[in-house]
Design an enzyme around this catalytic site. Structure first.
Site: not given
Ligand code: NAD
Length: 419
Positions: A108-110
C-alpha cells in the site's frame, strides 16, 4: 530539482517492470490481470485551517495495491509532487518488496500533495489528523498499516496513531509503524532502511570482489535512508566522497566526515557549506567517478539523458524508482550492477514488520536482536535474488520482480477467486 515527472510516469514504470518480470516468469494472462492493478484506490480532500486563519484544501490518497499475502503495508509521503499515479506506483512496488523479503504483508502507499517545508508544526499536525480521519475506513493493524516516507517521520506516525486510537476508543499502536519508541516503536526502525541498504551493498561487493574498505561512494539525498547508509558505509571504511540534498551538493575527494555532516544537517537542515567540502552541481553528483552510487532521493533521478554519464560499478537504489527503464537498459549494457529498490531499501518495511509483531505481542526486542534479524532477512533475500539473476541470466531488477511477483501469484492461486 530532479528531472522527475517530465520524463517517466512512475506508474507506467511500475507496469513496465511488472510486464518484464511476468514475461520472464511465463505468467499467464489471467494471473497477470489479477495481480497487476491496485485492489483499492481512495482519493480524499483534506481541509486545514492554516495559521493565518484561512482554510486550505489538500489532496490526499491511500492505495492498497494488494492484500493477497497479508495487510497492505506502505509509507505516507508529504511532498508537492505527490500524484495518484505516483502513489499507485509506490503501492505496487511495496507489494513486490514485501514478497521479496518474504514478510506477510501486501502493498500500500499514501500521500498528500503539500509542501511541508513551508508549513508550521501546527498546520502539519492538523493536516495529518484530518488526512488520517479521511482514510480511516481503509487503515487498521489487520488491514493496512502506514509508515513514514519522504517528509513524514515518527511524529507524523504518532499523530496518525493517536487520531486512529481516539476514534476507536482505545490505544492501537499497531495501526502504524515507524512510531516513536515511547509509543510502541521498534528499536532500530529509524535506521532500518539505510542499514538494509548497507547490508545489500556488502553482499554486492562480496559478489563482485570489490573491497568495501576504501571504496568510493556518492549519495544523492541525505535524508533518513541516504544518511544512515552513508554513516554505516563510512564506519565500514568506505569513502563517501559526494553527497547531495534538495538544496545542494558537496564533495571531498578524501571522503566526507559523515558523522559531522549528519550533525550539521540535523542542525542547519542542509549539507551545503559543510567545512572541508567543495560545492558541486547536484546533477553532476550522479556522474561522479566512484565505485558505488546510492540514489536516495526520489523517482527518475537517472534517465535516458544522464545514464550514460553514470560511471559507478554498483548502483544501490535506496530510493524507490530512481532509475527509469531506459536508464536501466543503458546501465545494464555498461555492466553496472544494480541492487533494485524492492530489494535494496526493503530494510525499512522489514523492521516495520518487526515493530508490528512487537506491538501485537506487547513484547519488545533489543536493538541488536533487531539488527541480527534484519541482516539475516536482507542477506537471504539478496542471495535469493542473485540466484535468479545468475540462473536465468536476467537483470537483477527482473530477478527481484520474478521472486516477488512469483510469491504473490502463488498466494493468489492458492486462495482462488472470491466468491
Ligand atoms: P527523507 O525525507 O528523510 O529524505 C529525503 C532526502 O532527499 C532529503 O535530504 C531531501 O533534501 C533530499 N532530496 C529531495 N529532492 C532531492 C533532489 N532533487 N536531489 C537531491 N536530494 C534531494 O526521505 P527518506 O525516507 O530518506 O526517503 C528517500 C527515498 O527512500 C524515497 O524514495 C523513499 O520512498 C525511499 N524509502 C524510504 C524508506 C524509509 O523507511 N524512510 C523506506 C524505503 C524507501
Amino acid at each position: 530539482m530532479l528531472a522527475t515527472k517530465l520524463v517517466d510516469n512512475a506508474y507506467d514504470v511500475a507496469l513496465e517492470n511488472f510486464d518484464a518480470a511476468a514475461d520472464a516468469l511465463g505468467l499467464d494472462n489471467d494471473t497477470r490481470e489479477m495481480i497487476k492493478y491496485p485492489e483499492r484506490v481512495l482519493t480524499v480532500s483534506v481541509p486545514v485551517r492554516m495559521d493565518d486563519g484561512t482554510i486550505k484544501r489538500f489532496q490526499g490518497y491511500r492505495v492498497q495495491h494488494s492484500t493477497a499475502r497479508g495487510p497492505a503495508k506502505g509509507g505516507i509521503r508529504f511532498h508537492p509532487q505527490v500524484t495518484l499515479d505516483e502513489v499507485k506506483a509506490l503501492a505496487t512496488w511495496m507489494t513486490w518488496k514485501c514478497a521479496v523479503v518474504n514478510i506477510p504483508f501486501g502493498g500500500g502507499k499514501g500521500g498528500v500533495t503539500c509542501d511541508p517545508k513551508h508549513m508550521s508544526q501546527h498546520e502539519l499536525e492538523h493536516m495529518t489528523r484530518r488526512y488520517t480521519s479521511a482514510i480511516l475506513p481503509l487503515i487498521g493493524p489487520q488491514q493496512d498499516i502506514p509508515a513514514p516516507d519522504v517528509y513524514t517521520n515518527p511524529q507524523t506516525m504518532a499523530w496518525i496513531m493517536d487520531t486512529y486510537s481516539m476514534t476507536k476508543g482505545y490505544t492501537i499502536p499497531g495501526v502504524v509503524t515507524g512510531k516513536p519508541i515511547s509509543l510502541g516503536g521498534s528499536l532500530g526502525r529509524n535506521e532500518a532502511t539505510g542499514r538494509g541498504v548497507f547490508y545489500t551493498i556488502e553482499c554486492a561487493c562480496e559478489h563482485l570482489g570489490i573491497p568495501l574498505k576504501g571504496a568510493t561512494i556518492a549519495v544523492q539525498g541525505f535524508g533518513n535512508a541516504g544518511s544512515v547508509a552513508a554513516q554505516l558505509l563510512h564506519e565500514a571504511g568506505a569513502k563517501v566522497v559526494a553527497v547531495s540534498d534538495s538544496a545542494g551538493a558537496i564533495y571531498n575527494k578524501d571522503g566526507l566526515d559523515i558523522p559531522e555532516l549528519i550533525h550539521m544537517k540535523t542542525i542547519a537542515g542542509h549539507v551545503h557549506g559543510f567545512p572541508g567540502s567543495e560545492p558541486i552541481d547536484p546533477a553532476a553528483l550522479l556522474a561522479f567517478k566512484c565505485d558505488i552510487l546510492v540514489p536516495a532521493a526520489l523517482e527518475n533521478a537517472v534517465t535516458a539523458e544522464n545514464a550514460s554519464s553514470v560511471s559507478a560499478r554498483i548502483i544501490a537504489e535506496a530510493a524507490n524508482g530512481p532509475l527509469t527503464p531506459a536508464a536501466d537498459r543503458i546501465l545494464e549494457s555498461k555492466g553496472a550492477f544494480i541492487i533494485p529498490d524492492i530489494l535494496c531499501n526493503a530494510g525499512g518495511v522489514t523492521v516495520s514488520y518487526f515493530e508490528w509483531v512487537q506491538d501485537e505481542q506487547h513484547l519488545f526486542w533489543e536493538a541488536q536482536d533487531v539488527y541480527n534479524r534484519l541482516e539475516k532477512v536482507m542477506k537471504t533475500s539478496f542471495r535469493d535474488v542473485l540466484k535468479i539473476h545468475l540462473d536465468r541470466v536476467v537483470p537483477m531488477r527482473i530477478a527481484a520482480n520474478v521472486l516477488g511477483i512469483g510469491r504473490v501469484a502463488e498466494a493468489i492461486h492458492i486462495r482462488g477467486i472470491y466468491p
